[in-house]
Design a protein around this motif. Sequence first.
Motif, mmCIF file in Angstrom:
data_model
loop_
_atom_site.group_PDB
_atom_site.id
_atom_site.type_symbol
_atom_site.label_atom_id
_atom_site.label_comp_id
_atom_site.label_asym_id
_atom_site.label_seq_id
_atom_site.Cartn_x
_atom_site.Cartn_y
_atom_site.Cartn_z
ATOM 1 N N SER A 1 12.605 60.063 123.345
ATOM 2 C CA SER A 1 12.775 59.058 122.294
ATOM 3 C C SER A 1 12.909 59.732 120.943
ATOM 4 O O SER A 1 12.491 60.885 120.760
ATOM 5 C CB SER A 1 11.578 58.100 122.271
ATOM 6 N N THR A 2 13.480 59.005 119.991
ATOM 7 C CA THR A 2 13.576 59.508 118.631
ATOM 8 C C THR A 2 13.407 58.359 117.653
ATOM 9 O O THR A 2 13.774 57.217 117.949
ATOM 10 C CB THR A 2 14.921 60.218 118.378
ATOM 11 N N GLN A 3 12.807 58.653 116.530
ATOM 12 C CA GLN A 3 12.666 57.701 115.432
ATOM 13 C C GLN A 3 12.999 58.419 114.130
ATOM 14 O O GLN A 3 12.545 59.535 113.901
ATOM 15 C CB GLN A 3 11.238 57.141 115.362
ATOM 16 N N PHE A 4 13.806 57.780 113.293
ATOM 17 C CA PHE A 4 14.170 58.373 112.004
ATOM 18 C C PHE A 4 14.661 57.260 111.093
ATOM 19 O O PHE A 4 14.713 56.088 111.493
ATOM 20 C CB PHE A 4 15.257 59.442 112.181
ATOM 21 N N ASP A 5 15.009 57.597 109.871
ATOM 22 C CA ASP A 5 15.514 56.613 108.918
ATOM 23 C C ASP A 5 16.984 56.870 108.620
ATOM 24 O O ASP A 5 17.458 58.011 108.687
ATOM 25 C CB ASP A 5 14.719 56.673 107.603
ATOM 26 N N PHE A 6 17.684 55.809 108.288
ATOM 27 C CA PHE A 6 19.084 55.939 107.898
ATOM 28 C C PHE A 6 19.182 56.890 106.706
ATOM 29 O O PHE A 6 18.347 56.861 105.806
ATOM 30 C CB PHE A 6 19.630 54.557 107.516
ATOM 31 N N PRO A 7 20.210 57.761 106.674
ATOM 32 C CA PRO A 7 20.327 58.727 105.572
ATOM 33 C C PRO A 7 20.412 58.040 104.206
ATOM 34 O O PRO A 7 21.172 57.085 104.024
ATOM 35 C CB PRO A 7 21.640 59.457 105.895
ATOM 36 N N VAL A 8 19.615 58.520 103.272
ATOM 37 C CA VAL A 8 19.634 57.977 101.915
ATOM 38 C C VAL A 8 19.771 59.113 100.916
ATOM 39 O O VAL A 8 19.533 60.278 101.223
ATOM 40 C CB VAL A 8 18.359 57.167 101.594
ATOM 41 N N SER A 9 20.146 58.742 99.701
ATOM 42 C CA SER A 9 20.297 59.727 98.637
ATOM 43 C C SER A 9 18.953 60.376 98.319
ATOM 44 O O SER A 9 17.914 59.713 98.359
ATOM 45 C CB SER A 9 20.850 59.043 97.378
ATOM 46 N N PRO A 10 18.959 61.654 97.979
ATOM 47 C CA PRO A 10 17.706 62.296 97.558
ATOM 48 C C PRO A 10 17.234 61.817 96.189
ATOM 49 O O PRO A 10 16.097 62.090 95.802
ATOM 50 C CB PRO A 10 18.068 63.786 97.527
ATOM 51 N N ASP A 11 18.099 61.109 95.466
ATOM 52 C CA ASP A 11 17.720 60.603 94.142
ATOM 53 C C ASP A 11 17.016 59.259 94.279
ATOM 54 O O ASP A 11 17.563 58.333 94.889
ATOM 55 C CB ASP A 11 18.955 60.450 93.258
ATOM 56 N N PRO A 12 15.823 59.120 93.718
ATOM 57 C CA PRO A 12 15.036 57.886 93.891
ATOM 58 C C PRO A 12 15.549 56.748 93.016
ATOM 59 O O PRO A 12 14.889 56.313 92.070
ATOM 60 C CB PRO A 12 13.628 58.333 93.485
ATOM 61 N N ILE A 13 16.724 56.256 93.333
ATOM 62 C CA ILE A 13 17.325 55.151 92.594
ATOM 63 C C ILE A 13 17.339 53.931 93.505
ATOM 64 O O ILE A 13 17.970 53.942 94.564
ATOM 65 C CB ILE A 13 18.760 55.498 92.134
ATOM 66 N N ASP A 14 16.632 52.890 93.105
ATOM 67 C CA ASP A 14 16.441 51.726 93.964
ATOM 68 C C ASP A 14 17.762 51.155 94.454
ATOM 69 O O ASP A 14 18.682 50.920 93.668
ATOM 70 C CB ASP A 14 15.677 50.639 93.207
ATOM 71 N N SER A 15 17.859 50.960 95.755
ATOM 72 C CA SER A 15 18.974 50.342 96.485
ATOM 73 C C SER A 15 20.225 51.204 96.550
ATOM 74 O O SER A 15 21.217 50.806 97.166
ATOM 75 C CB SER A 15 19.331 48.966 95.892
ATOM 76 N N ALA A 16 20.208 52.411 95.936
ATOM 77 C CA ALA A 16 21.395 53.264 95.943
ATOM 78 C C ALA A 16 21.724 53.729 97.359
ATOM 79 O O ALA A 16 20.848 54.043 98.155
ATOM 80 C CB ALA A 16 21.172 54.475 95.040
ATOM 81 N N HIS A 17 23.026 53.782 97.657
ATOM 82 C CA HIS A 17 23.492 54.209 98.972
ATOM 83 C C HIS A 17 23.910 55.674 98.966
ATOM 84 O O HIS A 17 24.120 56.282 97.906
ATOM 85 C CB HIS A 17 24.635 53.318 99.435
ATOM 86 N N PHE A 18 24.038 56.216 100.175
ATOM 87 C CA PHE A 18 24.368 57.634 100.330
ATOM 88 C C PHE A 18 25.667 57.840 101.097
ATOM 89 O O PHE A 18 26.501 58.664 100.731
ATOM 90 C CB PHE A 18 23.215 58.339 101.056
ATOM 91 N N LEU A 19 25.836 57.081 102.186
ATOM 92 C CA LEU A 19 27.057 57.176 102.987
ATOM 93 C C LEU A 19 27.999 56.038 102.621
ATOM 94 O O LEU A 19 27.620 54.865 102.685
ATOM 95 C CB LEU A 19 26.735 57.103 104.479
ATOM 96 N N TYR A 20 29.212 56.387 102.227
ATOM 97 C CA TYR A 20 30.196 55.382 101.842
ATOM 98 C C TYR A 20 31.438 55.492 102.720
ATOM 99 O O TYR A 20 31.811 56.582 103.169
ATOM 100 C CB TYR A 20 30.624 55.550 100.378
ATOM 101 N N THR A 21 32.058 54.349 102.943
ATOM 102 C CA THR A 21 33.398 54.314 103.525
ATOM 103 C C THR A 21 34.363 53.866 102.433
ATOM 104 O O THR A 21 33.957 53.258 101.429
ATOM 105 C CB THR A 21 33.474 53.348 104.717
ATOM 106 N N TYR A 22 35.648 54.157 102.640
ATOM 107 C CA TYR A 22 36.661 53.877 101.614
ATOM 108 C C TYR A 22 37.859 53.196 102.258
ATOM 109 O O TYR A 22 38.185 53.443 103.426
ATOM 110 C CB TYR A 22 37.096 55.175 100.928
#
Length: 751
Positions: free
Chosen positions: A573-594
């Motif tokens: 089994s594995t548990q982890f969190d979705f990748p997020v930005s290392p910058d602590p900016i509320d609600s900011a995303h890290f992975l984008y599609t275009y």
Amino acid sequence: MAKKIRPDGKEKVTGRLKYLTDLAFSNMLYGKILRSPYPHARILSISTDKARQLPGVQAVITHKDVPGLNGFGIVTPDQPVLCKDIVRYVGDAVAAVAADSVETATRALELIHVQYAPLPVLDSPEKALEEGAPLLHPNGNVLHRAGFQKGDIESEFAKCAAIVEETYHVPRQLHAYMETEGGVIVPEKDGSLTVYVGTQHGFKDRFQLARILGMPEEHIRVVSSPMGGSFGGKDELNIQPYGALLALSTGKPVKIHQTRQESIRSSIKRHPMKITMKTGIDQDGRLRAHQTTIVADTGAYATLGPAILDFAVEHTSGPYMIPAVDTKGISVFTNNGVSGEFRGFGGNQVTFALEGQIDRLAAAIGMDSVEMRRLNIRREHDLGPLGQQIAETNGALDVLQSAAAVYAEKKPSSQNQDRWKRTGTGMAITMHGGGLGFGRMDPAGGRLSLKEDGKIEISFGFEEAGQGILAVIETITTEQLGCAKEDISIMIGDTSLVPSSGSTTASRGTSMVWHSLQRLKKPFLQKLLTRAARKTGTKEGQLSIGPGGIWENGECRLSFRELASEQAPIVISTQFDFPVSPDPIDSAHFLYTYSGVVAQVEVDLLTGRINVTELHQSLSAGPVVNEMGYLGQIEGGGVMALGYTLMEDVIMADGHYVTENLDSYLIPGIKDVPFNLQVKAVESLPAEDDYGPRGVGEIGTIAVAPAIANAIYDAVGLRVSQLPVKPETVLKSTEERGVLHGSQSSNSGGN
């Protein structure tokens, strides 16, 4: 990209697949929910005596019968399960019944007498924000405020050669899933409860139901797959609390399946928004300043309104680098229907406005709009729209260049006009953040098991809502492990059998499957090979995993069934969190599609009707996992967005739904689908990228509306600022400017 048949494809196209609303159990009752006829009123009394006396009625419940928390909401439980003293919109539930038949349950609702005292109706954010307006919630009528600022906005506006200010209006949209909300809730002999209801987050539903019912979570099993569509609309609880309360009250299974009219009345919708943008550009074509005000009508209750506003604020500058940005957003409670999660999550609304600004600005300084976009586009090493570090990619430029090539090819055909029709070509680009964003709980995970029957079971807490997640799981699992599809079994959508993997939302499914397999495959394969080496007496280094089992020197030495014959199970089994930005900016995303979109339209000057003849989408979302699923998401999303642009609007007046059924709500049919529907995948990622394929469940819906709007301008000179674009708006515009009589060129004119 290899074409692969979806694992659930044959069952769906043949009609053999049973959805959760198709289930039936012995002694099953039928539930109905009584909802308020008023958008805002005080409840003076509730009388259920006559309903209880009706033959065939097995239970009637009100707020008095809720043993736990009388409230639900995926973040803030501010919506009453059954209202006690106040109703705030026409979907509010006041009572529910269970009976031997649907007809009897319906008749029982008519016998429940509720005395109301109507209260003033706040049917717009403007009314709700007026001084002295009645307060819909203890903290007032403002659900949430959000904003973002950088740079000196006034100083940058002073440098501009042209400034465009426009207010855009976008409508309330219906999810229009084929399967309306419903399912069966079954009380088990041991006192537990099984909930067979379509949802996008079985574990979150279980948590909410446990609070409402006053029972431990582990006593509630939620079976959530398959369901006939969601698009965000089933991320929130809908009929589950009522079915559960009735099932526990009667000790019998209770089925509730909403009619389309009931669904429209009670379901969440896409947020209507008023978006005012003021954007400035210098003479060289560089964006200097961008000021935005967003007013969102969130309706009577919170659901995911705050997160949607945060997402909209984040995406107001889109894939462009602008020195000064000032964005303010407010989400307002009203007595309208509840607005909530919808495919695109606030990005669709602001992208329509932003891309409208871009084309207006290019025209203002006489610059080619493609070149202007190229000059201002976000590049590989640039920060994200909130100044946060993001996964590096040239996706924005890649899709722009791809779309620009199509635009250059299609644009000359805009000149092929006849007396009664005009053709136009438009383009737009966008970016879209995946996952829930920084500071939001966004868990993920999965499990690999070698079962006794020799099947390799891959388990996730995801739900199958028609999006093709089963094909994604099958493809990624077989590719990563090296086995055949016949060797695996997929387990999803059942809280008693799967690990908690977070929600089936936010374009996160594909990415989470890929990340899970990266973590699972090495230890799992190691255990398989270690056991195989022991059983065969062969060194591990000489063995490998292949179709059917364990291979050595081109031969299958041991089947998976033979490998599983030992008693000790192999489970990783594995548990982890979705990748997020290392910058602590509320609600900011890290992975984008275009996405880059080119649309071609044909405008009938006699009727004002707009026909989208071509729709081309270029997507940058990393490697394509399953071609059929990829195309289905983008093509389907494009057609859904076409409806949003040209025909869909859930109209409300004085807090009541004017749109009550699909007979008065147009959605695209097969004749509305563009005859040329093209999708191009830009699969390249930087060599050092470790984040794999991104999800595409939402990106295909987002830039379609502005591309169509820009094509309409190219055809008849109408600058669109309100959706949907109605034929009468086109006719009025063309008549005022003499387009039909040829007194004005097709691509000139203003608002």
